[in-house]
Design a protein around this motif. Structure first.
Motif, mmCIF file in Angstrom:
data_model
loop_
_atom_site.group_PDB
_atom_site.id
_atom_site.type_symbol
_atom_site.label_atom_id
_atom_site.label_comp_id
_atom_site.label_asym_id
_atom_site.label_seq_id
_atom_site.Cartn_x
_atom_site.Cartn_y
_atom_site.Cartn_z
ATOM 1 N N ALA A 199 5.330 1.068 21.585
ATOM 2 C CA ALA A 199 5.482 0.830 20.288
ATOM 3 C C ALA A 199 4.542 -0.142 19.691
ATOM 4 O O ALA A 199 4.106 -0.169 18.524
ATOM 5 N N GLU A 200 3.986 -1.202 20.577
ATOM 6 C CA GLU A 200 3.342 -2.209 20.361
ATOM 7 C C GLU A 200 1.974 -1.811 19.828
ATOM 8 O O GLU A 200 1.077 -1.903 18.815
ATOM 9 N N ARG A 201 1.484 -0.847 20.709
ATOM 10 C CA ARG A 201 0.248 -0.153 20.591
ATOM 11 C C ARG A 201 0.097 0.755 19.366
ATOM 12 O O ARG A 201 -0.727 0.600 18.741
ATOM 13 N N ARG A 202 1.096 1.337 18.899
ATOM 14 C CA ARG A 202 1.193 2.247 17.664
ATOM 15 C C ARG A 202 1.108 1.412 16.501
ATOM 16 O O ARG A 202 0.466 1.630 15.704
ATOM 17 N N ARG A 203 1.904 0.143 16.488
ATOM 18 C CA ARG A 203 1.806 -0.743 15.560
ATOM 19 C C ARG A 203 0.437 -1.340 15.267
ATOM 20 O O ARG A 203 0.094 -1.294 14.165
ATOM 21 N N ILE A 204 -0.306 -1.708 16.256
ATOM 22 C CA ILE A 204 -1.430 -2.228 16.201
ATOM 23 C C ILE A 204 -2.505 -1.111 15.797
ATOM 24 O O ILE A 204 -3.232 -1.379 14.623
ATOM 25 N N GLU A 205 -2.339 0.059 16.146
ATOM 26 C CA GLU A 205 -3.365 1.211 15.482
ATOM 27 C C GLU A 205 -2.820 1.256 14.174
ATOM 28 O O GLU A 205 -3.935 1.623 13.479
ATOM 29 N N ARG A 206 -1.538 1.182 13.769
ATOM 30 C CA ARG A 206 -1.169 1.418 12.249
ATOM 31 C C ARG A 206 -1.702 0.373 11.420
ATOM 32 O O ARG A 206 -2.343 0.611 10.218
ATOM 33 N N ASP A 207 -1.886 -0.663 12.068
ATOM 34 C CA ASP A 207 -2.444 -2.141 11.315
ATOM 35 C C ASP A 207 -3.863 -1.931 11.140
ATOM 36 O O ASP A 207 -4.367 -2.226 10.104
ATOM 37 N N GLN A 213 -9.057 -1.028 8.513
ATOM 38 C CA GLN A 213 -10.045 0.021 8.309
ATOM 39 C C GLN A 213 -10.203 0.067 6.864
ATOM 40 O O GLN A 213 -11.493 0.613 6.455
ATOM 41 N N GLN A 214 -9.336 0.215 6.160
ATOM 42 C CA GLN A 214 -9.706 0.644 4.638
ATOM 43 C C GLN A 214 -10.242 -0.596 4.109
ATOM 44 O O GLN A 214 -11.011 -0.585 2.967
ATOM 45 N N LEU A 216 -12.378 -2.369 5.705
ATOM 46 C CA LEU A 216 -13.994 -2.300 5.799
ATOM 47 C C LEU A 216 -14.762 -1.066 5.177
ATOM 48 O O LEU A 216 -15.827 -1.513 4.712
ATOM 49 N N VAL A 217 -13.887 -0.260 4.809
ATOM 50 C CA VAL A 217 -14.475 0.934 3.936
ATOM 51 C C VAL A 217 -14.751 0.275 2.365
ATOM 52 O O VAL A 217 -16.052 0.654 1.932
ATOM 53 N N ALA A 218 -13.672 -0.604 2.036
ATOM 54 C CA ALA A 218 -14.116 -1.163 0.719
ATOM 55 C C ALA A 218 -15.224 -2.212 0.624
ATOM 56 O O ALA A 218 -15.978 -2.238 -0.138
ATOM 57 N N LEU A 219 -15.397 -2.682 1.829
ATOM 58 C CA LEU A 219 -16.353 -3.897 2.021
ATOM 59 C C LEU A 219 -17.746 -3.022 2.047
ATOM 60 O O LEU A 219 -18.880 -3.581 1.664
ATOM 61 N N GLY A 220 -17.822 -2.091 2.729
ATOM 62 C CA GLY A 220 -19.002 -1.285 2.883
ATOM 63 C C GLY A 220 -19.262 -0.764 1.441
ATOM 64 O O GLY A 220 -20.636 -0.569 1.209
ATOM 65 N N LEU A 221 -18.543 -0.100 0.771
ATOM 66 C CA LEU A 221 -18.597 0.389 -0.684
ATOM 67 C C LEU A 221 -19.196 -0.924 -1.586
ATOM 68 O O LEU A 221 -20.049 -0.730 -2.408
#
Length: 384
Positions: A199-207, A213-214, A216-221
């Motif tokens: 569950a902790e791994r899934r939460r980290i991946e979701r975060d 990740q979103q 970083l995408v905005a930063l790249g734009l």
């Protein structure tokens, strides 16, 4: 280090011993009636079984009352008796312990009454019964009285240990049952650890996916727009926005890393790390731990406090959160309570993860959250 004296625990133990002394008188009377009923019947046969059958039912009921008393006042979770014969054996031994406690209470009451009478006579300047000086008599009895008081209090402490031993001896599981129960607990805790890690791994991946990740995408734009900007002033504005976005990304990455393992535990210690959590959510902290607990215990305590306090602020609509961490013997006790709306789900994702984390260390975890509040989260972890 000597553990701090908690008067609430002393009061509970005293009430438990006092009520046990009272129930011992009832048990003595019941055992005497059973013994008298068995005298005229043969050692074997139908008549003896006819006496023992109702006697066993009465013994089981009295044992149930004793188990409730032990659980409420002495924190002893005794198992039900396997047979009515085991209940009778427990009551016989327990009755002797209760009468011993009653005798100590009687001596304490007699000693205190004598001290009050003599002190009153001294203050009123009344002569002693033998014609001597009452003041000298009082002074000569101070040291023996203090010694006897200390011995009586130590006797009560010993009676608490006897209560625990009798419950474990006559109501506790045998060695095979204890091993089987321990194997079941280890299997359950191992499965809980695997589930908690997943569950902790899934939460980290979701975060990381939904947050970092979103961003970083905005930063790249933003950086791409700044590079293509023909107006220098517009390019500088986009670079400033990109710099601010990078700071938010770093903060979110730091928060994700803290959910994996709080580095403040290594650099500052448990108390400072919990102080930071309390200040972040506006909670009060009472920390009474003399020695640093093991790393695994400190980590579990940190996550219990952080998760429970954060949930109280976010979801309970609370105005007050109180955090208490103290050492009680060889266990570390954590309590987080609030005055919010209550209704927290003990089987929810966050709280169930805390339960599995605590169970992995052979600890106990409980949540009380009736509708309308308050919510109380309690965890006990071994740290001996």
């Amino acid at each position: 280090m000597v553990p701090r004296l908690r008067w609430s625990v002393v009061a509970r133990r005293t009430a438990g011993l006092a009520s046990g002394a009272a129930t011992a008188l009832v048990e003595l009377w019941v055992l005497a009636v059973i013994g008298l009923a068995l005298l005229p019947v043969p050692a074997w046969g139908r008549q003896r079984r006819a006496v023992l059958r109702p006697a066993g039912r009465v013994a089981v009921r009295l044992t149930t009352i004793e188990r409730r008393r032990l659980r409420r006042w002495l924190d002893v979770d005794a198992a039900p008796p396997a047979t009515s014969r085991a209940a009778l054996a427990f009551l016989t031994a327990r009755c002797a312990v209760g009468l011993l406690a009653g005798a100590i209470f009687a001596l304490l009451a007699g000693g205190l009454a004598t001290a009050v009478i003599m002190l009153g006579a001294w203050l009123l300047d009344e002569p002693a019964a033998d014609g001597g000086d009452t003041g000298l008599t009082v002074l000569s009895l101070i040291i023996p009285g203090v010694v006897l008081l200390y011995l009586a209090l130590q006797g009560l402490v010993g009676v608490v240990g006897l209560e625990r031993w009798v419950a474990a001896r006559f109501l506790g599981p045998n060695r095979t049952e204890a091993l089987e129960r321990r194997i079941e607990q280890l299997a359950e805790s191992r499965a809980g650890v695997v589930a908690a890690v997943d569950a902790e791994r899934r939460r980290i991946e979701r975060d990381l996916h939904d947050g970092v990740q979103q961003q970083l995408v905005a930063l790249g734009l933003l950086l791409g727009r700044a590079r293509r900007a023909s107006d220098p002033a517009r390019g500088q504005e986009l670079l400033r926005a990109a710099h601010e976005e990078s700071q938010r990304v770093l903060a979110d990455l730091r928060a994700v890393a803290w959910r994996v393992y709080p580095t403040a535990l290594d650099t500052l210690g448990l108390e400072e790390a919990l102080t930071a959590v309390a200040e972040g959510v506006g909670a009060s902290l009472e920390f009474a731990v003399d020695e640093p607990p093991p790393d695994a215990v400190a980590t579990a305590v940190y996550f219990v406090v952080a998760e429970a306090a954060t949930n109280a602020v976010k979801h309970a609509g609370t105005g007050r959160v109180r955090i208490e961490v103290r050492r009680d013997g060889d266990r570390l006790r954590v309590r987080v309570d609030d005055d919010g709306a209550g209704g927290a789900d003990p089987d929810g994702g966050g709280l169930s993860g805390l339960r599995r984390r605590v169970a992995a260390l052979d600890g106990r975890f409980a949540v009380t959250s009736p509708a309308g509040g308050p919510t109380v989260v309690v965890a006990e972890l071994p740290c001996g």
